[in-house]
Design an enzyme around this catalytic site. Sequence first.
Site, short mmCIF file in Angstrom:
data_model
loop_
_atom_site.label_atom_id
_atom_site.label_comp_id
_atom_site.label_asym_id
_atom_site.label_seq_id
_atom_site.Cartn_x
_atom_site.Cartn_y
_atom_site.Cartn_z
N LYS A 262 49.41 4.99 49.31
CA LYS A 262 48.19 5.78 49.03
C LYS A 262 47.63 5.42 47.67
O LYS A 262 48.18 5.76 46.64
CB LYS A 262 48.45 7.28 49.07
CG LYS A 262 47.10 8.03 49.11
CD LYS A 262 47.10 9.44 48.59
CE LYS A 262 46.84 9.60 47.13
NZ LYS A 262 45.48 9.22 46.65
N CYS B 215 49.39 3.43 30.80
CA CYS B 215 50.45 4.43 30.64
C CYS B 215 51.26 4.16 29.38
O CYS B 215 51.71 5.08 28.72
CB CYS B 215 51.35 4.43 31.85
SG CYS B 215 51.95 2.80 32.24
P1 NAP Z 1 47.56 11.33 38.90
O1 NAP Z 1 46.45 12.30 38.86
O2 NAP Z 1 48.94 11.82 38.75
O3 NAP Z 1 47.40 10.56 40.29
C1 NAP Z 1 48.29 9.57 40.70
C2 NAP Z 1 48.33 9.55 42.20
O4 NAP Z 1 48.86 10.79 42.68
C3 NAP Z 1 46.97 9.40 42.84
O5 NAP Z 1 47.07 8.60 43.99
C4 NAP Z 1 46.62 10.84 43.17
O6 NAP Z 1 45.65 10.98 44.19
C5 NAP Z 1 47.95 11.38 43.60
N1 NAP Z 1 47.98 12.84 43.53
C6 NAP Z 1 47.23 13.67 42.75
N2 NAP Z 1 47.53 14.96 42.99
C7 NAP Z 1 48.49 14.96 43.94
C8 NAP Z 1 49.21 15.99 44.62
N3 NAP Z 1 49.00 17.28 44.36
N4 NAP Z 1 50.13 15.62 45.53
C9 NAP Z 1 50.34 14.31 45.82
N5 NAP Z 1 49.69 13.31 45.23
C10 NAP Z 1 48.78 13.62 44.29
O7 NAP Z 1 47.38 10.18 37.82
P2 NAP Z 1 46.07 9.35 37.50
O8 NAP Z 1 45.15 10.24 36.75
O9 NAP Z 1 45.58 8.69 38.73
O10 NAP Z 1 46.65 8.22 36.55
C11 NAP Z 1 46.88 8.42 35.21
C12 NAP Z 1 48.33 8.75 34.95
O11 NAP Z 1 49.17 7.75 35.48
C13 NAP Z 1 48.65 8.83 33.48
O12 NAP Z 1 49.45 9.94 33.23
C14 NAP Z 1 49.44 7.56 33.24
O13 NAP Z 1 50.32 7.61 32.17
C15 NAP Z 1 50.14 7.38 34.52
N6 NAP Z 1 50.57 6.00 34.70
C16 NAP Z 1 51.90 5.72 34.53
C17 NAP Z 1 52.35 4.43 34.66
C18 NAP Z 1 53.81 4.10 34.47
O14 NAP Z 1 54.23 3.04 34.91
N7 NAP Z 1 54.61 4.94 33.85
C19 NAP Z 1 51.47 3.41 34.97
C20 NAP Z 1 50.12 3.73 35.13
C21 NAP Z 1 49.70 5.04 34.99
P3 NAP Z 1 44.11 11.24 43.77
O15 NAP Z 1 43.61 9.98 43.27
O16 NAP Z 1 43.42 11.63 45.00
O17 NAP Z 1 44.11 12.33 42.77
#
Ligand code: NAP
Length: 496
Positions: free
Chosen positions: A191, A302
Amino acid sequence: MSELSHKGWIDKAAAIRFRDKAFIDGKFVAARSGRTFASINPATGESLAEVASCGEEDVDRAVASARRAFVSGSWSRSTPAHRKEVLLRLAQLLRENLQELALLESLDMGKLVADAATIDVPGSAGIFQWYAEAIDKLYDEVAPTGSGDLVLVRREPLGVVGAVVPWNFPLDMATWKCAPALAAGNSVVLKPAEQSPFSALRLAELAMEAGLPAGVLNVVPGLGETAGQALGRHMDVDCLAFTGSTAVGKMFLQYSGQSNMKQVWLETGGKSPNLVFADCGNLDAAADMAAFGIFFNQGEVCSANSRLLVQRSVKDAMVEKLAARAAATQPGDPLDPASKMGALVDARHAANVMRFVEAGKKTARLVTGGDQVTVNGRGSFVQPTIFDNVSPQDTIAREEIFGPVLSVIAFDDEDEALRIANDSVYGLAASLWTDSLSRAHRIAERLHAGTVSVNTVDALSPMTPFGGFKQSGFGRDLSLHALDKYTALKTTWIKY
Ligand code: NAP
Ligand code: MG
């Protein structure tokens, strides 16, 4: 390769085709409900396409297809040499379609197309190649039980892997999960983030073209609370690999506990410190990389080095150098190869970043930036922003902003630097600059971070594990260690 002019990219963008359906069982299909969501280009505010918004019934279909493919053995029990061949072909196809993939990425989430063409897409191809080349060189074990018994300890694929990924590096994050999971013989249901579905859909199509059997890689675009949650709660998903925010990562742990106890692997947020000691012999290099560490990809990284900890005697010199670099990194049209920074992923995220910037203006000294801007009168762009005299307790020093916003904090000695650096709920990455080898080792050993970069920032490669300590998650992407997440050990004990 990527050497198109601004006009070249614009012309190519005008002709691009967006895959806007889910990819299930080897075919593009609409969501059963008929629902769609708009994917917006954040650099212009224009809608690129209406994309299938998958619900529980679509996730069910995708998981069923993935399971059928797994049980059939056409991929899961094919030889490692065969999987190598197919995944090498996929790496090649990614390279052959590099410009298209780079454009999809840039149009979808605002990053510079030149970066996508030189970093994201080649990186993804390189990772598929790396796992392809690795998978037929891994031997299993025979346990040293002595004669009378032959005990095999073998790695088996788990079955159906669910992967939920964010929008900051859409293709790369999908690849970090899919390449090792597929190489190991699993089926995958992916997804992508709702802001950035297109490269994942194209990836699945190219994987089929490379020879991956139908059903082995499915893509279910949709909303997190709907499609993401359905995958997280699914009773027939064996493993859920997630990259995204810490808050959503915690939800996946709950989904697992409330469903089938699937394995959950989390790569989550960060607030990575970059420590510059006065004995750093090349402050210019440190400033170049500190700027890269926070401004690359609009700071939507991230492991972004969002906290710059500088020893007091060199702090002002460092801040001055950084201000000059920020001035040279202003946002521009992502399709213009001369631009230095792209758009933030969407208007809502830009507003979030600006809330942090406004909070920073109240507690710290704004050195440069601090405004949201438009390019050609539109889009969601934020200036590269630097705050000096930040206190470790300030909101901008503690919360992940995920934008081009740097907090500079002064320190006096090693102990204080370490105390500030480790005073975070996160522990993804850290960097440090010094000419003293023993200081480098001493500090690296005591930093709470999955990766410590010395005299560089954010070092990573397919060869090295990537992931966090503390609330930055657990489990490692990249390297052979990633295969641990997608395989289970089986002992077969033969008595003779
Ligand atoms: P996010 O809001 O957590 O979303 C990540 C994924 O989870 C998306 O596909 C999102 O779908 C899905 N999601 C959101 N709410 C959900 C729920 N209630 N249940 C199941 N899935 C759900 O993160 P983001 O804003 O896309 O990305 C930024 C974050 O990613 C930052 O915190 C960053 O640090 C982190 N990140 C971490 C790494 C690492 O390797 N540690 C790498 C890159 C990014 P939707 O798009 O529909 O909301
Ligand atoms: Mg988009």
